[in-house]
Design a protein around this motif. Structure first.
Motif, PDB file in Angstrom:
ATOM      1  N   THR A 109       0.881  -1.163   0.000  1.00 54.08           N
ATOM      2  CA  THR A 109       0.000   0.000   0.000  1.00 54.08           C
ATOM      3  C   THR A 109       0.923   1.218   0.000  1.00 54.08           C
ATOM      4  OG1 THR A 109      -0.084  -0.128   2.420  1.00 54.08           O
ATOM      5  CG2 THR A 109      -1.901  -1.130   1.206  1.00 54.08           C
ATOM      6  N   THR A 110       0.919   1.953  -1.072  1.00 53.04           N
ATOM      7  CA  THR A 110       1.982   2.939  -1.298  1.00 53.04           C
ATOM      8  C   THR A 110       1.969   4.093  -0.305  1.00 53.04           C
ATOM      9  OG1 THR A 110       0.576   3.976  -2.963  1.00 53.04           O
ATOM     10  CG2 THR A 110       2.229   2.411  -3.736  1.00 53.04           C
ATOM     11  N   ARG A 111       0.784   4.506   0.145  1.00 55.75           N
ATOM     12  CA  ARG A 111       0.731   5.602   1.118  1.00 55.75           C
ATOM     13  C   ARG A 111       0.799   5.075   2.544  1.00 55.75           C
ATOM     14  NH1 ARG A 111      -3.113   8.305   4.293  1.00 55.75           N
ATOM     15  NH2 ARG A 111      -4.690   6.801   3.649  1.00 55.75           N
ATOM     16  N   MET A 112      -0.097   4.164   2.883  1.00 51.71           N
ATOM     17  CA  MET A 112      -0.210   3.714   4.271  1.00 51.71           C
ATOM     18  C   MET A 112       1.031   3.001   4.784  1.00 51.71           C
ATOM     19  SD  MET A 112      -4.087   2.335   4.824  1.00 51.71           S
ATOM     20  CE  MET A 112      -5.429   3.471   5.214  1.00 51.71           C
ATOM     21  N   ALA A 113       1.772   2.346   3.900  1.00 52.55           N
ATOM     22  CA  ALA A 113       2.954   1.595   4.332  1.00 52.55           C
ATOM     23  C   ALA A 113       4.154   2.491   4.574  1.00 52.55           C
ATOM     24  CB  ALA A 113       3.317   0.535   3.295  1.00 52.55           C
ATOM     25  N   MET A 115       4.309   5.684   5.972  1.00 56.89           N
ATOM     26  CA  MET A 115       4.011   6.793   6.864  1.00 56.89           C
ATOM     27  C   MET A 115       3.986   6.249   8.299  1.00 56.89           C
ATOM     28  SD  MET A 115      -0.106   6.957   5.964  1.00 56.89           S
ATOM     29  CE  MET A 115      -0.485   8.342   7.004  1.00 56.89           C
ATOM     30  N   LEU A 116       3.945   7.151   9.255  1.00 54.50           N
ATOM     31  CA  LEU A 116       3.758   6.782  10.651  1.00 54.50           C
ATOM     32  C   LEU A 116       4.760   5.706  11.085  1.00 54.50           C
ATOM     33  CD1 LEU A 116      -0.160   6.748  10.527  1.00 54.50           C
ATOM     34  CD2 LEU A 116       1.370   8.678  10.878  1.00 54.50           C
ATOM     35  N   HIS A 117       4.307   4.569  11.578  1.00 59.44           N
ATOM     36  CA  HIS A 117       5.223   3.531  12.049  1.00 59.44           C
ATOM     37  C   HIS A 117       6.065   2.962  10.906  1.00 59.44           C
ATOM     38  CE1 HIS A 117       6.723   0.625  14.879  1.00 59.44           C
ATOM     39  NE2 HIS A 117       6.377  -0.385  14.101  1.00 59.44           N
ATOM     40  N   GLY A 118       5.574   3.100   9.683  1.00 59.32           N
ATOM     41  CA  GLY A 118       6.347   2.657   8.535  1.00 59.32           C
ATOM     42  C   GLY A 118       7.639   3.432   8.353  1.00 59.32           C
ATOM     43  N   LEU A 119       7.690   4.646   8.891  1.00 60.06           N
ATOM     44  CA  LEU A 119       8.924   5.438   8.837  1.00 60.06           C
ATOM     45  C   LEU A 119       9.926   4.959   9.883  1.00 60.06           C
ATOM     46  CD1 LEU A 119       7.402   9.024   8.386  1.00 60.06           C
ATOM     47  CD2 LEU A 119       8.319   7.493   6.628  1.00 60.06           C
ATOM     48  N   VAL A 120       9.420   4.391  10.972  1.00 57.96           N
ATOM     49  CA  VAL A 120      10.292   3.842  12.004  1.00 57.96           C
ATOM     50  C   VAL A 120      10.913   2.528  11.529  1.00 57.96           C
ATOM     51  CG1 VAL A 120      10.378   2.996  14.393  1.00 57.96           C
ATOM     52  CG2 VAL A 120       8.897   4.930  13.803  1.00 57.96           C
ATOM     53  N   ARG A 121      10.132   1.733  10.769  1.00 54.46           N
ATOM     54  CA  ARG A 121      10.610   0.440  10.274  1.00 54.46           C
ATOM     55  C   ARG A 121      10.411   0.391   8.756  1.00 54.46           C
ATOM     56  NH1 ARG A 121       8.117  -4.349  13.744  1.00 54.46           N
ATOM     57  NH2 ARG A 121       9.823  -5.468  12.755  1.00 54.46           N
ATOM     58  N   PRO A 122      11.289   1.031   7.986  1.00 63.37           N
ATOM     59  CA  PRO A 122      11.127   1.074   6.521  1.00 63.37           C
ATOM     60  C   PRO A 122      11.034  -0.325   5.912  1.00 63.37           C
ATOM     61  CG  PRO A 122      12.849   2.591   7.250  1.00 63.37           C
ATOM     62  CD  PRO A 122      12.484   1.761   8.440  1.00 63.37           C
ATOM     63  N   GLY A 123      10.056  -0.515   5.033  1.00 63.83           N
ATOM     64  CA  GLY A 123       9.894  -1.795   4.358  1.00 63.83           C
ATOM     65  C   GLY A 123       9.097  -2.824   5.133  1.00 63.83           C
ATOM     66  N   HIS A 124       8.829  -2.557   6.409  1.00 63.31           N
ATOM     67  CA  HIS A 124       8.133  -3.531   7.254  1.00 63.31           C
ATOM     68  C   HIS A 124       6.754  -3.884   6.696  1.00 63.31           C
ATOM     69  CE1 HIS A 124       6.531  -5.456  10.853  1.00 63.31           C
ATOM     70  NE2 HIS A 124       5.505  -4.619  10.811  1.00 63.31           N
ATOM     71  N   PHE A 125       5.958  -2.875   6.377  1.00 61.64           N
ATOM     72  CA  PHE A 125       4.593  -3.142   5.948  1.00 61.64           C
ATOM     73  C   PHE A 125       4.530  -3.705   4.527  1.00 61.64           C
ATOM     74  CE2 PHE A 125       3.658   0.074   9.329  1.00 61.64           C
ATOM     75  CZ  PHE A 125       2.997  -0.808  10.173  1.00 61.64           C
ATOM     76  N   ARG A 126       5.543  -3.429   3.711  1.00 62.27           N
ATOM     77  CA  ARG A 126       5.627  -4.093   2.412  1.00 62.27           C
ATOM     78  C   ARG A 126       5.779  -5.598   2.628  1.00 62.27           C
ATOM     79  NH1 ARG A 126      10.565  -2.663   0.738  1.00 62.27           N
ATOM     80  NH2 ARG A 126       9.827  -0.615   0.062  1.00 62.27           N
ATOM     81  N   GLY A 127       6.625  -5.976   3.569  1.00 60.22           N
ATOM     82  CA  GLY A 127       6.805  -7.387   3.877  1.00 60.22           C
ATOM     83  C   GLY A 127       5.544  -8.019   4.425  1.00 60.22           C
ATOM     84  N   VAL A 128       4.832  -7.282   5.278  1.00 62.77           N
ATOM     85  CA  VAL A 128       3.579  -7.793   5.842  1.00 62.77           C
ATOM     86  C   VAL A 128       2.547  -8.004   4.733  1.00 62.77           C
ATOM     87  CG1 VAL A 128       1.617  -7.226   7.318  1.00 62.77           C
ATOM     88  CG2 VAL A 128       3.947  -6.807   8.128  1.00 62.77           C
ATOM     89  N   ALA A 129       2.341  -6.980   3.912  1.00 68.36           N
ATOM     90  CA  ALA A 129       1.325  -7.078   2.856  1.00 68.36           C
ATOM     91  C   ALA A 129       1.654  -8.191   1.871  1.00 68.36           C
ATOM     92  CB  ALA A 129       1.201  -5.740   2.123  1.00 68.36           C
TER      93      ALA A 129
END
Length: 280
Positions: A109-113, A115-129
């Motif tokens: 998700t290009t925006r939601m991933a 921002m916010l906690h995604g900035l603390v852990r870059p790439g984390h939400f890409r891996g989750v999705a």
């Protein structure tokens, strides 16, 4: 309880469940289960006839290899807990199964991933999705349960499912807490005794913000939470976001509606997250 480690075996077992006309629920996990996970299982069971739990420590959501290596694991204990809970099937793939040779497809998700906690852990939400999409494609659940503690993750999964027209419903389950308010997490066992005692400051900060939410501005709550965390010398505030609960859009001034407060706090090299949705 069936245990499947290959995609073919999992799909064959799912086909048997489908042949009975049963609704399938799913709880994706990384194992080392605790009461929070079991509440997710119960939530899925309330909304399905048969529940599938996946156990897979997903390397693509770890930015630090040492963090991946240190992630706690206890397969025998996990399986015993799931059997006692009445889970129908456990899917336990290895890395080569989930990420086959030549693999190059990601989901994000290009925006939601980013921002916010995604900035603390870059790439984390890409891996989750990416891994959740693969798990959904294998298990094909009708419903799936995720914890509200990982609030940004929950909203990302909901957005991903809607955007990709996945035929399933995502259910959020309330955060399960220890007696002192600390959100249950597999990472908690890695805390030293001193850090574990200090970690209760996270829930104290969120409770203080919830109490003050009526009539408060975003800046007021930022200050209150930061000041509360700063009273604990072992805690290091890494991220604090106060956003619209559903969209995660930034807000300013007084709170106008349901608002998500998301916090990331480090104790040594252990990063803990928590959240609270407040209504002014």
């Amino acid at each position: 309880m069936l245990i499947c480690r290959s995609v073919a075996d999992c799909r064959a077992a799912i086909a048997d469940v489908r042949a009975k006309g049963q609704i399938i629920g799913m709880v994706p996990t990384m194992g080392f289960l605790h009461e929070g996970h079991m509440r997710l299982v119960a939530t899925a069971q309330d909304n399905a006839d048969a529940v599938v739990v996946s156990i897979f420590v997903n390397p693509s959501q770890f930015g630090d290899a040492s963090d991946l290596d240190a992630y706690p694991r206890n397969e025998a204990r996990d399986l015993a807990m799931l059997k006692d809970a009445g889970v129908a099937l456990v899917f336990m793939p290895d890395v080569e199964t989930m990420y086959p040779a030549g693999d190059e497809t990601i989901v994000e998700t290009t925006r939601m991933a980013n921002m916010l906690h995604g900035l603390v852990r870059p790439g984390h939400f890409r891996g989750v999705a990416t891994v959740v999409t693969r798990l959904f494609n294998i298990v094909t659940p009708d419903v799936a349960a995720f914890g509200e503690k990982d609030y940004q993750q929950l909203q990302i999964i909901k957005r991903m499912v809607a955007d990709l027209h996945m035929p399933l419903t995502i259910i959020g389950a309330p955060t399960v807490r220890e007696a002192d308010g600390l959100a249950m997490s597999s990472r908690n066992v890695r805390l030293s005794p001193q850090d574990r005692a200090a970690a209760s400051v996270i829930s104290r900060a969120l409770t203080a913000a919830e109490t003050a939410a009526s009539g408060a501005t975003v800046d007021d709550l930022h200050g209150l939470i930061s000041d509360t965390i700063s009273t604990e010398p072992r805690a290091s505030l890494k991220g604090l976001d106060i956003v619209e609960a559903e969209t995660l859009n930034a807000i300013d001034g007084p709170l106008q509606g349901p608002t998500a407060i998301m916090i990331s706090v480090a104790f040594g090299d252990i990063l803990l997250i928590d959240q609270r949705v407040v209504t002014p």
